[in-house]
Design a protein around this motif. Structure first.
Motif, mmCIF file in Angstrom:
data_model
loop_
_atom_site.group_PDB
_atom_site.id
_atom_site.type_symbol
_atom_site.label_atom_id
_atom_site.label_comp_id
_atom_site.label_asym_id
_atom_site.label_seq_id
_atom_site.Cartn_x
_atom_site.Cartn_y
_atom_site.Cartn_z
ATOM 1 N N ASP A 51 0.822 -1.212 0.000
ATOM 2 C CA ASP A 51 0.000 0.000 0.000
ATOM 3 C C ASP A 51 0.856 1.261 0.000
ATOM 4 O O ASP A 51 0.485 2.274 -0.595
ATOM 5 C CB ASP A 51 -0.946 -0.005 1.201
ATOM 6 C CG ASP A 51 -1.923 -1.180 1.169
ATOM 7 O OD1 ASP A 51 -2.141 -1.728 0.065
ATOM 8 O OD2 ASP A 51 -2.437 -1.560 2.242
ATOM 9 N N GLN A 52 2.001 1.217 0.675
ATOM 10 C CA GLN A 52 2.893 2.378 0.742
ATOM 11 C C GLN A 52 3.970 2.353 -0.333
ATOM 12 O O GLN A 52 4.852 3.218 -0.341
ATOM 13 C CB GLN A 52 3.547 2.450 2.126
ATOM 14 C CG GLN A 52 2.548 2.654 3.257
ATOM 15 C CD GLN A 52 3.220 2.808 4.604
ATOM 16 O OE1 GLN A 52 4.451 2.869 4.709
ATOM 17 N NE2 GLN A 52 2.426 2.873 5.664
ATOM 18 N N GLY A 53 3.921 1.371 -1.230
ATOM 19 C CA GLY A 53 4.889 1.314 -2.333
ATOM 20 C C GLY A 53 6.286 0.923 -1.912
ATOM 21 O O GLY A 53 7.258 1.296 -2.569
ATOM 22 N N ILE A 54 6.414 0.156 -0.830
ATOM 23 C CA ILE A 54 7.735 -0.276 -0.380
ATOM 24 C C ILE A 54 8.167 -1.485 -1.209
ATOM 25 O O ILE A 54 7.462 -2.486 -1.268
ATOM 26 C CB ILE A 54 7.711 -0.624 1.122
ATOM 27 C CG1 ILE A 54 7.356 0.631 1.939
ATOM 28 C CG2 ILE A 54 9.048 -1.198 1.564
ATOM 29 C CD1 ILE A 54 7.218 0.368 3.419
ATOM 30 N N LYS A 55 9.319 -1.392 -1.854
ATOM 31 C CA LYS A 55 9.865 -2.462 -2.674
ATOM 32 C C LYS A 55 11.106 -3.050 -1.994
ATOM 33 O O LYS A 55 12.059 -2.332 -1.697
ATOM 34 C CB LYS A 55 10.243 -1.941 -4.066
ATOM 35 C CG LYS A 55 9.062 -1.418 -4.877
ATOM 36 C CD LYS A 55 8.163 -2.549 -5.329
ATOM 37 C CE LYS A 55 7.077 -2.029 -6.256
ATOM 38 N NZ LYS A 55 6.183 -3.105 -6.726
#
Length: 304
Positions: free
Chosen positions: A276-280
């Motif tokens: 959801d927070q775009g953490i890769k």
């Protein structure tokens, strides 16, 4: 001497100074209004030719009488605000991380991930059936009657009837579409996936320790102890299993060990927050190429 000032303290000082300035303005406005209403008490004449003469002849109307005091007060306020601004210290939020947060008490037996399975072998052919052939009697040769088929010029030969050609058989059905190749999911690779944010460190071990710390800070900063678990004193370790894809995204998250009281759902919610927070993540690598890796994350719930 500790001169550190938190944001709340600084806000209180600024608010107090603002209230004081407004109160001072209102007081001086009231004072000058009373003086203007009362007028000169000594019956002084008209004002002189210059502003300086007017100030000496009519001291009750001198608006510059307190200019020096207001100037010094402004300098003190400006100096005080500067000192407060330089002393403002913003403290980092402390995140409680349990001891041995990444250690599992016992080995978890988890069903291995399903990868591409070969098709089942065809069934073996049935055994041959041996049939007994009865003895056949050889029949006597029958006499063959020959018919004269010679023709002459007067004979009429009729062509045999032509049978209509049978329609061609329908085309065979199309072959089934090939099955999509499911890439293998690894459990242990040469370079295990890592939480992002530690790529500037020199060694692989330092990157792993830093990534583990940042991951635990993210998990335990966003975790919320379920109210039903807190009320019933439920503690324990929840294990969430997910797959780190080649692009670093988190997929197929599921709870493989749950302690109940909505703790498993809360751990799943925090894990899904990464997408959801775009953490890769930094994907795992095997022989220098990124691969899909299975990751088991223990989340410990302990009442303080």
């Amino acid at each position: 001497m500790d001169l550190s000032v938190t944001g709340g303290t600084l806000g209180g000082f600024v608010l107090a100074i603002g209230v004081g300035i407004i109160a001072l303005i209102l007081v001086m406005k009231s004072v000058y209004a009373k003086r203007a209403a009362s007028g000169p008490s000594n019956g002084a004449g008209a004002a002189g030719n210059s502003p300086m003469e007017a100030r000496t002849k009519y001291p009750w109307a001198d608006v510059f009488k307190f200019s020096g005091t207001f100037f010094n007060l402004g300098l003190v306020l400006a100096l005080g605000l500067t000192v407060l601004a330089f002393s403002w210290t913003q403290f980092e939020e402390k995140v409680f991380i349990p001891d041995d947060a990444l250690t599992l008490d016992e080995e978890i037996e988890i069903e291995p991930p399903r990868t591409a399975e070969p098709p089942p072998p065809p069934p073996p052919p049935p055994p041959p059936v041996i049939e007994e052939v009865p003895d056949e009697t050889v029949l006597e040769e029958e006499e063959v009657e020959f018919v004269d088929q010679s023709v002459d010029e007067a004979s009429v030969v009729e062509a045999p009837p032509v049978k209509a050609a049978a329609p061609p058989p329908p085309p065979p059905p199309p072959p089934p579409p090939p099955k999509e190749d499911v890439e293998e999911i690894f459990k242990v690779v040469e370079d295990m996936p890592r939480f992002p944010g530690c790529e500037d460190l020199p060694t692989k071990e330092e990157k792993k320790q830093c990534a583990d710390k940042k991951m635990l800070e993210f998990i335990y900063k966003n975790i919320k102890y379920p109210a039903i678990a807190r009320e019933n004193g439920v503690e324990g370790t929840v294990v969430v299993q997910f797959v780190v894809e080649k692009d670093g995204s988190v997929k197929d998250a599921k709870v493989v060990r749950d302690i109940g009281a909505q703790c498993g759902q809360e751990a799943m919610r925090v894990v899904n927050m990464m997408n959801d927070q775009g953490i890769k993540w930094v994907p795992g690598k095997q022989r220098g190429r990124p691969v899909r890796v299975q990751f088991n994350l223990p989340v410990k719930f302990r009442l303080e």
